[in-house]
Design a protein around this motif. Structure first.
Motif, mmCIF file in Angstrom:
data_model
loop_
_atom_site.group_PDB
_atom_site.id
_atom_site.type_symbol
_atom_site.label_atom_id
_atom_site.label_comp_id
_atom_site.label_asym_id
_atom_site.label_seq_id
_atom_site.Cartn_x
_atom_site.Cartn_y
_atom_site.Cartn_z
ATOM 1 N N VAL A 74 16.018 -0.106 -32.488
ATOM 2 C CA VAL A 74 15.407 0.557 -31.334
ATOM 3 C C VAL A 74 14.947 1.946 -31.780
ATOM 4 O O VAL A 74 15.705 2.687 -32.408
ATOM 5 C CB VAL A 74 16.419 0.683 -30.180
ATOM 6 N N SER A 75 13.714 2.290 -31.451
ATOM 7 C CA SER A 75 13.193 3.588 -31.875
ATOM 8 C C SER A 75 13.986 4.720 -31.230
ATOM 9 O O SER A 75 14.607 4.544 -30.172
ATOM 10 C CB SER A 75 11.717 3.721 -31.498
ATOM 11 N N LEU A 76 13.940 5.878 -31.862
ATOM 12 C CA LEU A 76 14.703 7.012 -31.365
ATOM 13 C C LEU A 76 14.258 7.420 -29.964
ATOM 14 O O LEU A 76 15.085 7.707 -29.091
ATOM 15 C CB LEU A 76 14.563 8.193 -32.334
ATOM 16 N N LEU A 77 12.945 7.429 -29.712
ATOM 17 C CA LEU A 77 12.437 7.822 -28.396
ATOM 18 C C LEU A 77 12.897 6.849 -27.312
ATOM 19 O O LEU A 77 13.299 7.260 -26.219
ATOM 20 C CB LEU A 77 10.909 7.902 -28.427
ATOM 21 N N SER A 78 12.849 5.558 -27.612
ATOM 22 C CA SER A 78 13.307 4.561 -26.641
ATOM 23 C C SER A 78 14.808 4.698 -26.387
ATOM 24 O O SER A 78 15.278 4.561 -25.254
ATOM 25 C CB SER A 78 12.993 3.156 -27.145
ATOM 26 N N PHE A 79 15.523 4.985 -27.443
ATOM 27 C CA PHE A 79 16.978 5.142 -27.322
ATOM 28 C C PHE A 79 17.330 6.340 -26.448
ATOM 29 O O PHE A 79 18.222 6.267 -25.597
ATOM 30 C CB PHE A 79 17.581 5.296 -28.717
ATOM 31 N N LEU A 80 16.606 7.454 -26.631
ATOM 32 C CA LEU A 80 16.885 8.664 -25.855
ATOM 33 C C LEU A 80 16.463 8.533 -24.405
ATOM 34 O O LEU A 80 16.948 9.264 -23.537
ATOM 35 C CB LEU A 80 16.181 9.859 -26.494
ATOM 36 N N ALA A 81 15.550 7.616 -24.126
ATOM 37 C CA ALA A 81 15.071 7.440 -22.752
ATOM 38 C C ALA A 81 16.032 6.619 -21.900
ATOM 39 O O ALA A 81 15.899 6.590 -20.665
ATOM 40 C CB ALA A 81 13.704 6.777 -22.768
ATOM 41 N N ARG A 82 16.991 5.955 -22.514
ATOM 42 C CA ARG A 82 17.862 5.045 -21.778
ATOM 43 C C ARG A 82 19.010 5.725 -21.022
ATOM 44 O O ARG A 82 19.287 5.366 -19.887
ATOM 45 C CB ARG A 82 18.445 4.004 -22.749
ATOM 46 N N PRO A 83 19.735 6.666 -21.634
ATOM 47 C CA PRO A 83 20.929 7.184 -20.964
ATOM 48 C C PRO A 83 20.604 8.016 -19.722
ATOM 49 O O PRO A 83 19.522 8.597 -19.610
ATOM 50 C CB PRO A 83 21.601 8.054 -22.026
ATOM 51 N N ARG A 84 21.577 8.095 -18.802
ATOM 52 C CA ARG A 84 21.461 8.948 -17.642
ATOM 53 C C ARG A 84 21.508 10.410 -18.082
ATOM 54 O O ARG A 84 22.150 10.741 -19.079
ATOM 55 C CB ARG A 84 22.595 8.658 -16.668
ATOM 56 N N PRO A 85 20.883 11.329 -17.362
ATOM 57 C CA PRO A 85 20.891 12.744 -17.745
ATOM 58 C C PRO A 85 22.290 13.318 -17.931
ATOM 59 O O PRO A 85 22.524 14.117 -18.842
ATOM 60 C CB PRO A 85 20.153 13.415 -16.570
ATOM 61 N N LEU B 59 20.278 0.265 -36.840
ATOM 62 C CA LEU B 59 20.590 1.488 -36.120
ATOM 63 C C LEU B 59 19.520 2.536 -36.406
ATOM 64 O O LEU B 59 19.051 2.660 -37.541
ATOM 65 C CB LEU B 59 21.955 2.036 -36.549
ATOM 66 N N ASN B 60 19.142 3.294 -35.374
ATOM 67 C CA ASN B 60 18.214 4.394 -35.613
ATOM 68 C C ASN B 60 18.979 5.626 -36.108
ATOM 69 O O ASN B 60 20.214 5.593 -36.228
ATOM 70 C CB ASN B 60 17.396 4.707 -34.354
ATOM 71 N N GLY B 61 18.250 6.708 -36.354
ATOM 72 C CA GLY B 61 18.868 7.881 -36.956
ATOM 73 C C GLY B 61 20.001 8.467 -36.136
ATOM 74 O O GLY B 61 21.056 8.822 -36.672
ATOM 75 N N LEU B 62 19.836 8.559 -34.816
ATOM 76 C CA LEU B 62 20.869 9.132 -33.971
ATOM 77 C C LEU B 62 22.086 8.221 -33.889
ATOM 78 O O LEU B 62 23.235 8.683 -33.890
ATOM 79 C CB LEU B 62 20.313 9.398 -32.561
#
Length: 206
Positions: free
Chosen positions: A54-65, A120-123
């Motif tokens: 999963v790309s990093l941007l897609s991964f960061l868009a998933r979690p709640r704030p 796994l992506n970088g994060l």
């Protein structure tokens, strides 16, 4: 040591060996092998893993704030963890040679390898490194404390312990004054022969 405790420890050794056998089967199932401590997947498997990442941007868009806001709290723990790591190393270096206790090997507890996974992506890899280090340091500290306890105070508690360390079964029973005096020297001597073992559970191979 009672025959019951001996039997339980032997059973633990059998279960650990069964676990290692299961890990070997999983390596074959997921088609990788260990080369100089690094996992090597077959090319076909590696390509499939990369496709599933999963790309990093897609991964960061998933979690709640609110989940994202907890990140500084999580990562701030690296400071006490590093300090604990350093103090445990210092404690072993200074005290264990004096007590005659075999030192705990870091590599037996601090295992950092999940960042090798291509899916796994970088994060995610960073998080896996962090979790591997954090849990490894705590496991290392626990084993150091367990060996120290067996040297100075090998006595079981009167109350039930939810998750006793690996050497806890060696301890004398709460209230057994004669057993404590009789076995303390032997338990201390046992700590000089602990190399290659995971606590009291016997040999462990990785």
């Amino acid at each position: 040591m009672s025959q019951t405790v001996d039997a339980l420890l032997a059973r633990i050794r059998e279960l650990q060996q069964s676990l290692q056998d299961e890990l070997e089967e999983k390596r074959a199932e997921f088609r990788y092998r260990l080369v100089a401590g690094r996992a090597r997947f077959e090319d076909e498997v590696l390509a499939r893993h990369r496709a599933l990442r999963v790309s990093l941007l897609s991964f960061l868009a998933r979690p709640r704030p609110l989940v994202i806001l907890t990140a500084p709290v999580i990562y701030a723990l690296i400071l006490p963890l590093v300090l604990l790591d350093l103090f445990v190393a210092l404690f072993q270096a200074v005290c264990f040679p004096v007590y005659g206790i075999e030192k705990v090997r870091r590599s037996d507890h601090i295992v950092i390898d999940r960042h090798q996974l291509a899916y796994l992506n970088g994060l995610q890899k960073l998080n896996c490194v962090y979790c591997g280090y954090a849990n490894g340091v705590l496991a290392l500290a626990r084993e150091v404390a367990a060996r120290t306890e067996q040297y100075w105070c090998p006595i079981k508690h009167a109350r039930r312990v939810a998750d006793p360390h690996g050497l806890y079964g060696n301890s004398t029973d709460f209230g057994d004054a004669e057993g404590f005096r009789a076995r303390q020297a032997a338990l201390r001597a046992d700590l000089r022969r602990i190399r290659g073992r995971s606590g009291a559970a016997g040999a462990k191979k990785t």
